[in-house]
Design a protein around this motif. Structure first.
Motif, mmCIF file in Angstrom:
data_model
loop_
_atom_site.group_PDB
_atom_site.id
_atom_site.type_symbol
_atom_site.label_atom_id
_atom_site.label_comp_id
_atom_site.label_asym_id
_atom_site.label_seq_id
_atom_site.Cartn_x
_atom_site.Cartn_y
_atom_site.Cartn_z
ATOM 1 N N LEU A 5 0.834 -1.198 0.000
ATOM 2 C CA LEU A 5 0.000 0.000 0.000
ATOM 3 C C LEU A 5 0.870 1.251 0.000
ATOM 4 C CD1 LEU A 5 -2.755 1.521 0.450
ATOM 5 C CD2 LEU A 5 -2.344 1.221 2.908
ATOM 6 N N THR A 6 0.480 2.258 -0.775
ATOM 7 C CA THR A 6 1.199 3.534 -0.778
ATOM 8 C C THR A 6 0.945 4.282 0.534
ATOM 9 O OG1 THR A 6 -0.695 4.477 -1.973
ATOM 10 C CG2 THR A 6 1.256 3.879 -3.269
ATOM 11 N N ARG A 11 2.326 -8.172 4.451
ATOM 12 C CA ARG A 11 1.884 -6.782 4.351
ATOM 13 C C ARG A 11 3.069 -5.873 4.036
ATOM 14 N NH1 ARG A 11 -0.762 -6.496 10.202
ATOM 15 N NH2 ARG A 11 1.297 -7.373 10.627
ATOM 16 N N GLY A 12 2.922 -5.072 2.996
ATOM 17 C CA GLY A 12 4.007 -4.188 2.586
ATOM 18 C C GLY A 12 3.566 -2.746 2.489
ATOM 19 N N LEU A 13 4.553 -1.837 2.574
ATOM 20 C CA LEU A 13 4.289 -0.409 2.483
ATOM 21 C C LEU A 13 5.237 0.246 1.486
ATOM 22 C CD1 LEU A 13 3.693 0.494 6.234
ATOM 23 C CD2 LEU A 13 1.983 0.420 4.413
ATOM 24 N N TYR A 14 4.644 0.945 0.553
ATOM 25 C CA TYR A 14 5.360 1.821 -0.378
ATOM 26 C C TYR A 14 5.589 3.158 0.315
ATOM 27 C CZ TYR A 14 5.509 5.151 -4.361
ATOM 28 O OH TYR A 14 5.816 6.156 -5.244
ATOM 29 N N TYR A 15 6.754 3.753 0.090
ATOM 30 C CA TYR A 15 7.031 5.076 0.638
ATOM 31 C C TYR A 15 7.884 5.838 -0.365
ATOM 32 C CZ TYR A 15 8.533 8.837 3.729
ATOM 33 O OH TYR A 15 8.783 10.085 4.282
ATOM 34 N N SER A 16 7.403 6.999 -0.781
ATOM 35 C CA SER A 16 8.172 7.856 -1.685
ATOM 36 C C SER A 16 9.180 8.660 -0.868
ATOM 37 C CB SER A 16 7.236 8.802 -2.444
ATOM 38 O OG SER A 16 7.981 9.634 -3.305
ATOM 39 N N LEU A 17 10.462 8.410 -1.090
ATOM 40 C CA LEU A 17 11.495 9.105 -0.317
ATOM 41 C C LEU A 17 11.426 10.610 -0.544
ATOM 42 C CD1 LEU A 17 14.537 6.700 -0.931
ATOM 43 C CD2 LEU A 17 12.820 6.612 0.886
ATOM 44 N N ASP A 43 7.884 0.796 13.337
ATOM 45 C CA ASP A 43 7.534 0.550 14.744
ATOM 46 C C ASP A 43 6.052 0.244 14.938
ATOM 47 O OD1 ASP A 43 10.162 1.039 15.408
ATOM 48 O OD2 ASP A 43 9.828 3.115 16.032
ATOM 49 N N HIS A 44 5.195 0.931 14.214
ATOM 50 C CA HIS A 44 3.756 0.825 14.482
ATOM 51 C C HIS A 44 3.034 -0.192 13.611
ATOM 52 C CE1 HIS A 44 3.414 4.146 17.392
ATOM 53 N NE2 HIS A 44 4.372 4.713 16.686
ATOM 54 N N TYR A 45 3.603 -0.514 12.447
ATOM 55 C CA TYR A 45 2.878 -1.391 11.523
ATOM 56 C C TYR A 45 3.640 -2.675 11.196
ATOM 57 C CZ TYR A 45 0.459 3.034 11.090
ATOM 58 O OH TYR A 45 -0.196 4.199 11.377
ATOM 59 N N ASP A 46 4.929 -2.726 11.471
ATOM 60 C CA ASP A 46 5.739 -3.939 11.307
ATOM 61 C C ASP A 46 5.594 -4.535 9.904
ATOM 62 O OD1 ASP A 46 7.543 -5.857 12.181
ATOM 63 O OD2 ASP A 46 5.990 -7.169 13.012
ATOM 64 N N PRO A 47 5.888 -3.760 8.854
ATOM 65 C CA PRO A 47 5.681 -4.263 7.493
ATOM 66 C C PRO A 47 6.665 -5.363 7.122
ATOM 67 C CG PRO A 47 6.833 -2.166 7.439
ATOM 68 C CD PRO A 47 6.428 -2.391 8.867
ATOM 69 N N ASP A 48 6.185 -6.285 6.296
ATOM 70 C CA ASP A 48 7.043 -7.351 5.795
ATOM 71 C C ASP A 48 7.900 -6.875 4.618
ATOM 72 O OD1 ASP A 48 5.966 -9.642 7.434
ATOM 73 O OD2 ASP A 48 4.126 -8.998 6.440
ATOM 74 N N ILE A 49 7.448 -5.832 3.943
ATOM 75 C CA ILE A 49 8.197 -5.220 2.838
ATOM 76 C C ILE A 49 8.198 -3.710 3.025
ATOM 77 C CG2 ILE A 49 8.238 -4.741 0.352
ATOM 78 C CD1 ILE A 49 6.981 -7.365 -0.195
#
Length: 471
Positions: free
Chosen positions: A125-126, A169-175, A221-227
């Protein structure tokens, strides 16, 4: 999304990566099993304030709306700029879409059910796209979905809904961001040039340590993403001003990835986590190949093709129907990518209210229907020495050698004679009748006699899977 080169770095489990970054891994930590190479199929989700703008054209996808508003060169494409002026007027700033991003019909449990029905093994998810709007609460900025717009922690709700499922569960993040005062690119009115507020922005003197790393540590810390899936890392100028970062810049990504891997390894039950190759770091767990018209090649290390169903990654009311891939096309792409040792990360763009268009969900459901029959040739599979011959794909899984013709042959399938099929081999059509199919070895190769009609409830346009075993 933005284009990036392909890393040659090898995949490592969390503990191995921690060692690379100067951390100490115990034997228990080293036992963490990397799940990613076996997953093969995931869902990408682009959702944010741009989903309320919901407009793109042939030159600019919908999630680039903020930047496309600022492009003045017709050769670079002024369609979004012209559309915005005509529809909203020169004084309507992009940030006025934030209150229109409501998520009022967002049901994260229904999203999770859809991903499961699609046969996905993970989602990404973005959490923040290039417009700088965050879908999670944090202390670095008020430009987020809890303070503005929906008034909800959209990341947290989806992660909670998926917590008791098999989905990773993964998180996209735009640097970087299109425009930010902290990057020396304060937003301006595209038509007058006047500087305008960056809604929710809290002034910082160090973008990396006071803003970006605070965001990433909050996500860890709060969501513990796998990616962790980085993007927006390079310097670019596409006609609307420089974006993402200054030319000379250090994201100090080794620091944040060390924090990420340490978090995963330093717990009673360590887990495997991964980062893609866009952090500009000394390590990456998998390479990313973005977009259509790519010549995929067989790679020894895990990689991922991130693809869109249509043109835009964010929801686009102006989507060209001719650019929307059919379910058959998507399944063929999945088979090709997997045969070349890759994962397919297929994108959807929900509407601003959180609903998913039928033309997106129906394709995901078709993927799931096909995978329920043919998944044994996909999940956990490994490539053969060749990925394909013509439009015939190969995988190895569960003690079987799998043949995936991307088009249903007429009566017979001719297979090269060097494939690992021997006199003891039995060849069956997955999802079809259980009897072995007749086959013979000839001077031209191996000829497999096929049923006259498909018996797996799919039309002949859909790929079939022939599984050869010695038992």
């Amino acid at each position: 999304m933005d284009q990036a080169g392909i890393s040659r770095r090898s995949v490592l489990a969390a503990a191995g990566a921690a060692g690379l970054l100067g951390l100490t891994a115990t034997p228990a930590q080293a036992a963490a099993t990397p799940w990613y190479p076996s997953a093969k199929f995931g869902v990408f989700i682009h959702w944010g304030a741009y989903s309320a703008a919901a407009w793109g054209d042939a030159k600019h996808a919908a999630e680039w709306y903020l930047y496309a508003m600022n492009v003045t060169d017709p050769a670079r494409g002024t369609g979004t700029r012209d559309h915005h002026l005509k529809t909203y007027g020169a004084d309507f700033a992009y940030d006025q879409f934030i209150p229109r991003f409501t998520a009022r019909r967002y049901n994260p449990h229904s999203w999770v059910r859809l991903f499961e029905q699609a046969g996905a093994r993970y989602f990404v998810l973005t959490s923040k796209h290039h417009d700088g709007f965050q879908l999670f609460r944090n202390t670095a900025s008020d430009r987020n979905s809890v303070r503005l717009g929906p008034g909800r922690d959209l990341v947290g709700e989806l992660f909670s809904a998926a917590a008791d499922t098999r989905l990773k569960r993964g998180l996209y993040y735009s640097l970087g961001e299109f425009y930010s005062p902290a990057l020396g690119t304060a937003p301006r009115n595209p038509y007058t040039g006047a500087e305008i507020p960056y809604t929710g922005y809290r002034p910082v003197t160090d973008y990396v340590s006071q803003y970006e790393h605070v965001h990433l540590k909050t996500l860890i810390d709060h969501y513990d993403p796998d990616i962790l899936w980085a993007d927006g890392q390079g310097y670019h100028e596409f006609g609307g001003g420089p974006i993402f970062r200054p030319k000379t810049w250090d994201w100090r990504s080794d620091e944040i990835l060390a924090y990420y891997y340490r978090n995963a390894a330093g717990r009673p039950h360590p887990k495997s986590v991964l980062a893609n190759d866009r952090f500009e770091a000394s390590h990456a767990d998998f390479a990313t190949v973005e977009g259509d018209n790519k010549k995929y090649v067989l790679r020894p290390d895990p990689w991922e093709a991130c693809l869109n169903i249509g043109k835009s990654w964010g929801y686009n009311e102006n989507e060209d129907p001719a650019k929307i891939k059919s379910s058959v096309q998507l399944i063929r792409l999945l088979a090709e990518v997997v045969s070349k040792n890759g994962n397919l990360l297929l994108n959807i763009g929900p509407r601003e209210d959180g609903t998913i268009a039928d033309w997106m969900s129906s394709r995901l459901l078709d993927m799931g229907r096909w995978l329920r029959i043919n998944g044994r040739a996909i999940y956990g599979s490994k490539p053969w020495i060749r990925a394909m011959d013509g439009d015939l794909c190969y995988t190895r899984a569960c003690g079987a050698f799998n043949l995936i013709p991307l088009h249903w042959p007429d009566g017979r399938l001719l297979v090269p004679g060097d494939v690992p099929i021997n006199d003891r081999s039995r060849i069956r059509l997955l999802g079809g009748h259980s009897r072995p199919l007749p086959w013979t070895r000839t001077a031209d190769g191996i000829v497999i006699d096929l049923p006259r009609h498909r018996t797996d409830d799919f039309t002949e346009e859909f790929p079939a899977v022939l599984s050869a075993t010695d038992w």
